[in-house]
Design a protein around this motif. Structure first.
Motif: not given
Length: 633
Positions: A301-315
Motif C-alpha cells: 500500500l502507498d504510505s500516503v493514500t493507503n491505496r494498493p500500489l500498481k507496478s508499471e514496466r517501462t523500457f
C-alpha cells in the motif's frame, strides 16, 4: 528484446493465486436469504448449553449464532456470494412490499442483496440485544385474522432473489423455525385456504429456480414433525421424508453442522468438453473434492493514500536514456544465434492444449498404480446443459468401464502444461435410501516419468559385507507390528484436521475486520497426543521396539545414525551450511521492521528459510509472508 523463458513459458497451474481466481470465476454464485421465525415460541423454548456454567440457549439465539458463524466463514471462503437476512412473525415491518410481520434486516430499502462484510457481521452480532425493542416478536398467524406472515415472508424472499439467472446463480431460502404446524391455531376452511395459498407461493418460488430448505429446531421433549406442514412446502415424500427426520437439530452444534452442510456444497470448478471421437463429444462438469487453501498474498500500500500500489514496466534506451516502446518481437539466444519470436508466435507456442479432454483409449484397472495419484483427483459428472444424447453416451461409457474393469486414458491439461489423465468410473452407493456416493468418474492426473523416482536405498557396512541391504529380523518386525497396533488411529481422515496456520491467519483477519480486542485461540489439532503416547502400553511397546532394533546399550543422544550419507544428503547439508553462514550477514529483524525485505532477491530471502528449515517454495510475496510468520510479526 531478450526473451525471459521462465516468464513466457511459466506454468499457470503452479500459481496458486491463478488457480483460486479461476475457481472463483468458474464457480456459480449463490444468493441466499436466511428466513428466521421470530415468534414468541422461538424465544421461550430453550436447550441446555454445551458448557455446564453457561445459561440455556433459546432457539432464536441458536439460529442467530448459526447465521453469524456462517457469514464469518462465507466472508473468507465465498465472499462473492450475496445474502439477505429476513425475520417473520415480527411486530415491526420493513420490506419493499410493505408486508405485515416481515422485517428485512440488511436490504430493506433496495432490491439487491448484500455481500457478507465485516460491517454487516458486526451489526448482526449485536442484533439480539436490541431485537425485542426495535423489531419485536408476535404471533403472525392467529385465528380471527387473515394475516399470513409465512406467506408474506416467502413473497419477500422471492422478491429479493429476483436478480440473476437461475442458470448462473444458485438461489436458496434457508428457513429456521421450531413451529412444525404454523396454522395450528386456525381451524376449518380458513386454515385450508391459508395452507393452500402458502404452498402455492412456495411452488411459484421453486418454479423460478429458488430452492427452499428447512432447518428445524426440535423441542427438548418433542421432535419436530415435518410431515405436519413443511414436508409439502419443501417437497419431501417417501424415503426422503424418513431420512429427513433424524437430521432435525436441537442444539447449537447440531444446527451449525446442518447449516455447514447446506451452505458449503460441492461447486462446479470448470466445464469441460470430452471428445470421444471426431464429431462426438459430451459436456462435463468438474468438481474439486479437495481444494487447496492459501493465505492471501501481500498487498503493498502507498504510505500516503493507503491505496494498493500498481507496478508499471517501462523500457529505457541504454544509450540515450529515452523511453522505448515495448517491442512486438522478442528473441532468445540459442547456439550463438538469436531466435526471433513475434508475440503471435509466442501465443501459438503456449497453446499446446485447449484444456479439454480427448479420449485416447482404455487400459485394465490393474495397470493403474497407487503411486500415480500424486495430487487430488477431480470428480466428473455430465453437465445439465448437455443434450440427452450426451447423457446416454456418458452412461454407456460409465457402465461399460465398470463391467470390463477398465479405465480411460485421456489427453488434458492447460495451454502450458499438457497432461495425461486417467478416468475411473465410480458406481452409485445407496444406504438406507440415501445416496452415499454419486455415479460419475474420477479424473486422476497421471505423473510424468520425471515425477517418479526410485526409492533411495541405504546400505550398511557394519556387517563387513559392502553392498548388502540391511534387513529386519522377525523379532523386530513383530515388535514394530505391536507398536503400530498400539498407536493405531481409528477412523482416521485428513478432513478431521484443520490447518493451524490458516486458522490463525483467518482468526487475525476476523479480529481486525470486526475490531475485536482478543484474537480467538486456535487449537492445533496436528500436534501429537502427548497424553495418549504416555500410556503405559504405548511406552512399553516403544521401548521394546527400540531395544530390538538398537540393543540394550543404545545411547540416543550420542548416536547420529549408522547409515553412510549419500551424495544427495551431502549436497543438502552443504547447501544448508552455506545458507546458515550467509544468513548471519543480514539483520533480519531490522529488514522486517523497515519493510526492506522486498528489496532483497529471492535467493537472499531463501537463505533465511533454509537456515531455519522452512519451505523455500512459492513466489516472493509468499516467501516474505513465511519469514514474517516465523519471526512472529
Amino acid at each position: 528484446m531478450d526473451l525471459d523463458a521462465d516468464d513466457i513459458f511459466r506454468d499457470d497451474e503452479d500459481d496458486p493465486d491463478a488457480q483460486l481466481s479461476l475457481l472463483e470465476n468458474e464457480s456459480s454464485k449463490e444468493y441466499v436469504v436466511y428466513l428466521v421465525d421470530a415468534s414468541p415460541k422461538m424465544f421461550s423454548t430453550t436447550c441446555p448449553a454445551a458448557e455446564e456454567d453457561q445459561k440455556d440457549e433459546t432457539h432464536f439465539h441458536i439460529a442467530i449464532s448459526c447465521i453469524s458463524h456462517t457469514l464469518k466463514t462465507q466472508i473468507i471462503n465465498k465472499s462473492y456470494d450475496q445474502v439477505a437476512i429476513c425475520f417473520f412473525n415480527t411486530r415491526e415491518k420493513k420490506n419493499l412490499q410493505d408486508l405485515n410481520g416481515v422485517f428485512v434486516f440488511n436490504v430493506t430499502e433496495r432490491e439487491f442483496l448484500d455481500r457478507p462484510t465485516a460491517r454487516l457481521i458486526k451489526e448482526f452480532d449485536h442484533l439480539e440485544e436490541s431485537f425485542s425493542k426495535n423489531i419485536g416478536s408476535q404471533h403472525g398467524i392467529v385465528s380471527g385474522t387473515r394475516e399470513n406472515s409465512l406467506y408474506n415472508a416467502i413473497w419477500a424472499a422471492q422478491a429479493l432473489l429476483r436478480k440473476g439467472s437461475a442458470k448462473t446463480v444458485d438461489k436458496r431460502i434457508l428457513l429456521f423455525t421450531n413451529e412444525d404446524d404454523p396454522f395450528g391455531s386456525i381451524k376449518g376452511a380458513v386454515k385450508s385456504d391459508m395452507t393452500r395459498m402458502t404452498l402455492q407461493r412456495a411452488k411459484d418460488a421453486q418454479d423460478l429456480g429458488i430452492s427452499i430448505e428447512l432447518l428445524p429446531l426440535s423441542h427438548p421433549d418433542e421432535e419436530f414433525n415435518v410431515s405436519q406442514f413443511y414436508a409439502d412446502l419443501i417437497g419431501l415424500e417417501g424415503d426422503d421424508l424418513a431420512d429427513f427426520m433424524p437430521s432435525a437439530g436441537s442444539k447449537l452444534e447440531d444446527m451449525k453442522d446442518q447449516l455447514r452442510k447446506r451452505m458449503f456444497t460441492k461447486r462446479i470448478v470448470k466445464r469441460l468438453k470430452f471428445t470421444i471421437v471426431n464429431g462426438i463429444s459430451i459436456e462435463l462438469n468438474s468438481y474439486a473434492l479437495i481444494r487447496p487453501t492459501f493465505p492471501g498474498a501481500i498487498t503493498w500500500l502507498d504510505s500516503v493514500t493507503n491505496r494498493p500500489l500498481k507496478s508499471e514496466r517501462t523500457f529505457i534506451c541504454a544509450d540515450t536514456g529515452a523511453l522505448v516502446e515495448e517491442s512486438t518481437r522478442r528473441f532468445h539466444p540459442y547456439k550463438n544465434q538469436n531466435i526471433t519470436f513475434s508475440m503471435r508466435q509466442l501465443s501459438e507456442i503456449k497453446r499446446v492444449s485447449t484444456g479439454h479432454l480427448h479420449l485416447l483409449g482404455f487400459k485394465p484397472l490393474s495397470c493403474l498404480r497407487d503411486y500415480y495419484n500424486l495430487k487430488p483427483s477431480t470428480f466428473l459428472y455430465p453437465s445439465d446443459e448437455g443434450t440427452d444424447s450426451s447423457m446416454c453416451i456418458f452412461i454407456a461409457l460409465h457402465r461399460s468401464m465398470i463391467q470390463l474393469n477398465r479405465f480411460a486414458v485421456a489427453f488434458s491439461g492447460s495451454s502450458s502444461r499438457p497432461q495425461l489423465v486417467a478416468l475411473i468410473a465410480q458406481e452409485e452407493v445407496i444406504q438406507s435410501g440415501s445416496q452415499i456416493e454419486p455415479p460419475g468418474m474420477h479424473m486422476i492426473y497421471l505423473p510424468y516419468s520425471d515425477d517418479i523416482r526410485l526409492v533411495e536405498e541405504r546400505y550398511s557396512d557394519t556387517s563387513g559385507t559392502s553392498g548388502m541391504v540391511t534387513k529386519a529380523s522377525d523379532d523386530q518386525i513383530k515388535k514394530a507390528a505391536d507398536l503400530i497396533k498400539r498407536i493405531d488411529l481409528k477412523d482416521f481422515s485428513v478432513c478431521q484436521f484443520t490447518n493451524p496456520a490458516l486458522q490463525r491467519h483467518y482468526a487475525v483477519l476476523q479480529a481486525l475486520a470486526l475490531e475485536e480486542d482478543d484474537i480467538p485461540e486456535m487449537k492445533d489439532e496436528t500436534l501429537p497426543d502427548e497424553e495418549g503416547l504416555a500410556r503405559p502400553g504405548v511406552v512399553r511397546a516403544l521401548e521394546e521396539f527400540k531395544t530390538s532394533v538398537y540393543g540394550d546399550n543404545y545411547d540416543e543422544e550420542n548416536e547420529h545414525g549408522i547409515g553412510k550419507p549419500t551424495e544427495a544428503s551431502k549436497k543438502r547439508k552443504a547447501n544448508a551450511d552455506f545458507a546458515t553462514k550467509e544468513c548471519e550477514n543480514y539483520d533480519w529483524g531490522e529488514l522486517a521492521d523497515t519493510g526492506k525485505l522486498k528489496d532483497l532477491t529471492v535467493v537472499e530471502l531463501k537463505y533465511y528459510l533454509t537456515a531455519h528449515n522452512l519451505p523455500v517454495s512459492g513466489k516472493k510475496e509468499a516467501i516474505i509472508s513465511r519469514i514474517f510468520t516465523h519471526m512472529g510479526k
